[in-house]
Design a protein around this motif. Structure first.
Motif, PDB file in Angstrom:
ATOM      1  N   ARG A   1      46.262 113.537  19.693  1.00 37.04           N
ATOM      2  CA  ARG A   1      46.286 113.955  18.232  1.00 37.04           C
ATOM      3  C   ARG A   1      46.651 112.654  17.550  1.00 37.04           C
ATOM      4  O   ARG A   1      47.761 112.165  18.133  1.00 37.04           O
ATOM      5  N   GLY A   2      45.776 112.011  16.880  1.00 34.65           N
ATOM      6  CA  GLY A   2      46.009 110.711  16.000  1.00 34.65           C
ATOM      7  C   GLY A   2      45.345 110.753  14.728  1.00 34.65           C
ATOM      8  O   GLY A   2      44.610 111.799  14.488  1.00 34.65           O
ATOM      9  N   ASN A   3      45.586 109.526  14.042  1.00 34.51           N
ATOM     10  CA  ASN A   3      45.000 109.434  12.771  1.00 34.51           C
ATOM     11  C   ASN A   3      43.687 108.889  13.087  1.00 34.51           C
ATOM     12  O   ASN A   3      43.195 108.503  14.261  1.00 34.51           O
ATOM     13  N   ALA A   4      42.647 108.482  11.993  1.00 35.55           N
ATOM     14  CA  ALA A   4      41.714 108.186  12.370  1.00 35.55           C
ATOM     15  C   ALA A   4      41.627 106.610  13.103  1.00 35.55           C
ATOM     16  O   ALA A   4      40.827 106.407  14.110  1.00 35.55           O
ATOM     17  N   SER A   5      42.250 105.712  12.637  1.00 39.26           N
ATOM     18  CA  SER A   5      42.464 104.468  13.279  1.00 39.26           C
ATOM     19  C   SER A   5      42.947 104.570  14.684  1.00 39.26           C
ATOM     20  O   SER A   5      42.112 103.774  15.716  1.00 39.26           O
ATOM     21  N   GLU A   6      43.784 105.395  14.955  1.00 32.63           N
ATOM     22  CA  GLU A   6      44.121 105.558  16.490  1.00 32.63           C
ATOM     23  C   GLU A   6      43.021 106.367  17.386  1.00 32.63           C
ATOM     24  O   GLU A   6      42.799 105.731  18.495  1.00 32.63           O
ATOM     25  N   ILE A   7      42.286 107.256  16.804  1.00 30.97           N
ATOM     26  CA  ILE A   7      41.274 107.806  17.401  1.00 30.97           C
ATOM     27  C   ILE A   7      40.153 106.919  17.764  1.00 30.97           C
ATOM     28  O   ILE A   7      39.592 106.938  19.010  1.00 30.97           O
ATOM     29  N   LEU A   8      39.731 106.346  16.793  1.00 33.90           N
ATOM     30  CA  LEU A   8      38.879 105.108  17.071  1.00 33.90           C
ATOM     31  C   LEU A   8      39.145 104.071  17.999  1.00 33.90           C
ATOM     32  O   LEU A   8      38.321 103.762  18.920  1.00 33.90           O
ATOM     33  N   ALA A   9      40.342 103.554  17.842  1.00 36.35           N
ATOM     34  CA  ALA A   9      40.704 102.610  18.792  1.00 36.35           C
ATOM     35  C   ALA A   9      40.941 103.315  20.346  1.00 36.35           C
ATOM     36  O   ALA A   9      40.222 102.594  21.218  1.00 36.35           O
ATOM     37  N   LEU A  10      41.270 104.553  20.463  1.00 37.23           N
ATOM     38  CA  LEU A  10      41.310 105.031  21.697  1.00 37.23           C
ATOM     39  C   LEU A  10      40.022 105.361  22.240  1.00 37.23           C
ATOM     40  O   LEU A  10      39.623 105.143  23.613  1.00 37.23           O
ATOM     41  N   ALA A  11      38.873 105.693  21.417  1.00 38.41           N
ATOM     42  CA  ALA A  11      37.566 105.649  21.873  1.00 38.41           C
ATOM     43  C   ALA A  11      36.755 104.417  22.075  1.00 38.41           C
ATOM     44  O   ALA A  11      35.662 104.228  22.436  1.00 38.41           O
ATOM     45  N   GLY A  12      37.716 103.327  21.811  1.00 39.89           N
ATOM     46  CA  GLY A  12      37.090 101.982  22.021  1.00 39.89           C
ATOM     47  C   GLY A  12      35.983 101.499  20.799  1.00 39.89           C
ATOM     48  O   GLY A  12      35.334 100.653  20.993  1.00 39.89           O
ATOM     49  N   MET A  13      36.353 102.138  19.771  1.00 36.84           N
ATOM     50  CA  MET A  13      35.389 101.850  18.653  1.00 36.84           C
ATOM     51  C   MET A  13      35.893 100.975  17.470  1.00 36.84           C
ATOM     52  O   MET A  13      35.312 100.760  16.536  1.00 36.84           O
ATOM     53  N   SER A  14      37.149 100.591  17.365  1.00 38.63           N
ATOM     54  CA  SER A  14      37.628  99.804  16.350  1.00 38.63           C
ATOM     55  C   SER A  14      38.997  99.314  16.822  1.00 38.63           C
ATOM     56  O   SER A  14      39.760  99.899  17.870  1.00 38.63           O
ATOM     57  N   ARG A  15      39.555  98.480  16.418  1.00 31.85           N
ATOM     58  CA  ARG A  15      40.904  97.586  16.692  1.00 31.85           C
ATOM     59  C   ARG A  15      42.100  98.584  16.350  1.00 31.85           C
ATOM     60  O   ARG A  15      42.963  98.170  16.515  1.00 31.85           O
ATOM     61  N   GLY A  16      41.848  99.426  15.450  1.00 31.18           N
ATOM     62  CA  GLY A  16      42.816 100.271  14.861  1.00 31.18           C
ATOM     63  C   GLY A  16      43.558  99.550  13.679  1.00 31.18           C
ATOM     64  O   GLY A  16      43.140  98.350  13.336  1.00 31.18           O
ATOM     65  N   GLY A  17      44.463 100.429  13.080  1.00 28.33           N
ATOM     66  CA  GLY A  17      45.085  99.938  11.847  1.00 28.33           C
ATOM     67  C   GLY A  17      46.019  99.126  11.620  1.00 28.33           C
ATOM     68  O   GLY A  17      46.537  98.630  12.731  1.00 28.33           O
ATOM     69  N   ARG A  18      46.816  99.088  10.636  1.00 34.94           N
ATOM     70  CA  ARG A  18      48.137  98.132  10.466  1.00 34.94           C
ATOM     71  C   ARG A  18      49.348  99.312  10.689  1.00 34.94           C
ATOM     72  O   ARG A  18      49.795 100.146  10.020  1.00 34.94           O
ATOM     73  N   GLY A  19      49.979  99.354  11.960  1.00 34.05           N
ATOM     74  CA  GLY A  19      50.903 100.211  12.244  1.00 34.05           C
ATOM     75  C   GLY A  19      50.657 101.584  12.410  1.00 34.05           C
ATOM     76  O   GLY A  19      49.456 102.021  12.770  1.00 34.05           O
ATOM     77  N   VAL A  20      51.479 102.211  11.901  1.00 33.59           N
ATOM     78  CA  VAL A  20      51.093 103.918  11.989  1.00 33.59           C
ATOM     79  C   VAL A  20      50.092 104.405  10.886  1.00 33.59           C
ATOM     80  O   VAL A  20      49.846 105.375  10.922  1.00 33.59           O
ATOM     81  N   ASP A  21      50.014 103.641   9.860  1.00 33.32           N
ATOM     82  CA  ASP A  21      49.315 104.269   8.595  1.00 33.32           C
ATOM     83  C   ASP A  21      48.145 104.044   8.915  1.00 33.32           C
ATOM     84  O   ASP A  21      47.515 102.753   9.625  1.00 33.32           O
ATOM     85  N   THR A  22      47.138 104.618   8.798  1.00 35.36           N
ATOM     86  CA  THR A  22      45.580 104.458   8.709  1.00 35.36           C
ATOM     87  C   THR A  22      44.803 103.994   7.516  1.00 35.36           C
ATOM     88  O   THR A  22      45.320 104.202   6.306  1.00 35.36           O
ATOM     89  N   THR A  23      43.815 103.252   7.877  1.00 35.47           N
ATOM     90  CA  THR A  23      43.071 102.903   6.631  1.00 35.47           C
ATOM     91  C   THR A  23      41.689 103.210   6.675  1.00 35.47           C
ATOM     92  O   THR A  23      40.690 103.365   5.711  1.00 35.47           O
ATOM     93  N   ASP A  24      41.332 104.223   7.493  1.00 38.39           N
ATOM     94  CA  ASP A  24      40.185 105.169   7.678  1.00 38.39           C
ATOM     95  C   ASP A  24      40.686 106.494   7.168  1.00 38.39           C
ATOM     96  O   ASP A  24      41.431 107.174   7.276  1.00 38.39           O
ATOM     97  N   GLU A  25      39.354 107.271   6.858  1.00 37.48           N
ATOM     98  CA  GLU A  25      39.436 108.773   6.739  1.00 37.48           C
ATOM     99  C   GLU A  25      39.285 109.501   7.881  1.00 37.48           C
ATOM    100  O   GLU A  25      38.568 108.930   8.811  1.00 37.48           O
ATOM    101  N   ALA A  26      39.854 110.642   7.942  1.00 38.40           N
ATOM    102  CA  ALA A  26      39.513 111.141   9.344  1.00 38.40           C
ATOM    103  C   ALA A  26      38.279 111.717   9.678  1.00 38.40           C
ATOM    104  O   ALA A  26      37.486 111.478  10.663  1.00 38.40           O
TER     105      ALA A  26
END
Lengths: 259, 259, 259
Positions: free
Chosen positions: A125-150
């Motif tokens: 379970r994660g926000n968009a940044s975290e799921i993208l990062a875990l899938a190796g598709m992005s570096r992730g957002g700024r801390g726990v807040d996400t800058t992407d939409e789900a």
């Protein structure tokens, strides 16, 4: 994107299951959300237990109904204890959830989350940044807040779900729950929830609890998301800001399950 | 079973003593209940301080009025710091309380709690499962929830109190406070309190504070239990579920002591 | 003593700046106040992140807008991680705040706080006892409660500010903010705030957030103090004791910033 909607009947059914099954959830979570997580689990009828020593965590993960791993305030020592617990849960066939807080942005947790994937979380379970990062598709957002939409992370979530044979939850204004084949969309809640610490982390704990219930896993996890969204809407209406939201949210979850 | 009842006069007297003595309580407690424990102690007029480093804990235990040891999120490092604090309290003749959370079910804490008994806690506070386990009469329940009623553990509590020359509190729907010779029964409260994390742990902190007051120890500890039961009843009446219970409970404790 | 008063215009201006800049605050704080600190920062529009592993803390301190170091539940391991974070912030020119909880009374934290001064905190926030102890002028009070009034510690605060070229905040019934040359006095709040754990610690986090804002540092820090005092007055009026204060306080901060 094709996504089913959560049905009210499924939501009501899962609420009832929490009440009757009272799953015991072993929580290894971050320092900031311990109390809120415990109170959310108690409100829905589950039993939380925070056990964190290496040996005790391994011992307890084998008997609890589900395990939550949240890396929000990870340290090397805590990673070692989490590793012991996950290995124990895995060996006993107990379901466990990974909440990869701020993965991508920080090295220790990024390496650790990737390592843990091999031990087959039943859900992530994660926000968009975290799921993208875990899938190796992005570096992730700024801390726990996400800058992407789900929704933008849904393809990554589906790929992750297929690769690791798991259920992935991407949360945001709408939540998406996918096993790589089917996807359910859950709406509701309120943006105020992003101004209260721990709503996402507590959802991960409720997702863990839902893994211990009988029935279809994807449907149960979606219902867990729906319960939290609905309580969030009620609490926003009943509260007077992010401070009073906390009590109103726990009260709303409790009222839902008692009803 | 023969048990006295807590008198309203004793309850009022101890409330007044908290207000006038403001005991400084050194809390070494679990990660989940830190904030609630501190706010409960502040509400009754006591001063909480959480000091956890080995050396600082030993230093502080020697000057605080009482020490609380709660093993809820024990680790080997924390056990070492607690050991240092208890030894220091013991050497200085300062009273300390043991809250043996989930003892019996998990090895590290079970061994540790049994080790600590030799350092003469002035009080022990647990639910029925925990008291039975500590007395060596049962394996304990599932995590922090108890499956026994407090009354069933009273013989174990009395045996424990006599063996270690201490005051034992078994909490449940009714609380029993015993020194092995005398026993006091405290009623009140509400089952909702079991749906809020930390009510038992916070009681252990209030019991620690009560050990620093002048007068009869058993009576003071019983009054500490009575204060919490009474605030629990008020908070259940004033709140709208387990979420709003928390604030209402702390407000009720504060109002009692100010009155 | 000559002190300016905080102007309502400056207070309004800084509220607006928090809302528009949303500073990311790296919090390394004590176990008791994690949740409250996070919720206070979220309420004013800032983003909290608690990152505590040595390597991650160094990594994160370099990218966050400000860093908070609070030594309330210090251990040797935590001191090491804090040291890494402060060194990283210092190297990157990021502002950081020292909250020297109970300095003077306990050895590990006293030595550590004195060591950290050489790494140039942009601000220091403490009660009178703590500021006196840090300036080497007193042994400090009993735990976190102060027995001195803020005004009595103002000369110590001014000396400290001059010696380390920093901004020092002494909090109490009135707060004093000084850079050694100028001093601002902030009034308001309510004594009830001393019966709620974490109001001072959360202020230190808000001070950290204020260091990341454009404009005059002393004025911004004074406005941070003013926001907390004002929310404290509102929350005391709206609440029914120290329990309901917490939610009312966070709601008041949120309402102020949204207005």
């Amino acid at each position: 994107m094709q996504a089913d909607l959560l049905s009210p009947a499924q939501l009501a059914h899962v609420r009832h299951l929490f009440h009757t099954h009272s799953p015991l959830v072993h929580c290894m979570t971050n320092d900031v959300v311990q109390t809120f997580t415990a109170n959310v689990l108690l409100a829905i009828g589950a039993s939380p237990a925070m056990v964190i020593d290496d040996d005790e965590a391994a011992q307890f993960a084998a008997v609890a109904d589900a395990l939550l791993i949240n890396v929000g305030t990870l340290t090397r020592d805590r990673a070692q204890a989490m590793r012991a617990a996950v290995n124990s849960a895995y060996a006993q066939g107990k379901p466990w959830v990974l909440d990869p807080v701020a993965v991508g942005a920080l090295t220790l947790r990024s390496d650790f989350c990737r390592e843990l994937l091999a031990l087959k979380p039943a859900a992530i379970r994660g926000n968009a940044s975290e799921i993208l990062a875990l899938a190796g598709m992005s570096r992730g957002g700024r801390g726990v807040d996400t800058t992407d939409e789900a929704a933008t992370a849904l393809p990554a979530a589906q790929a992750l779900a297929r690769q690791w044979v798991t259920t992935v939850v991407v949360t945001g204004e709408a939540d998406y729950i996918t096993d790589g084949a089917r996807t359910t969309r859950v709406t509701g809640g309120d943006p105020l929830m992003t101004r209260v610490v721990g709503t996402g982390c507590a959802l991960s704990a409720v997702v863990a609890a839902s893994l211990a219930l009988p029935g279809d896993r994807l449907d149960n996890v979606a219902a867990a998301c729906g319960m939290m969204k609905q309580a969030g809407s009620v609490a926003t209406a009943n509260g007077r800001g992010p401070g009073s939201f906390v009590a109103a949210f726990v009260d709303a979850l409790y009222a839902e399950v008692q009803a």
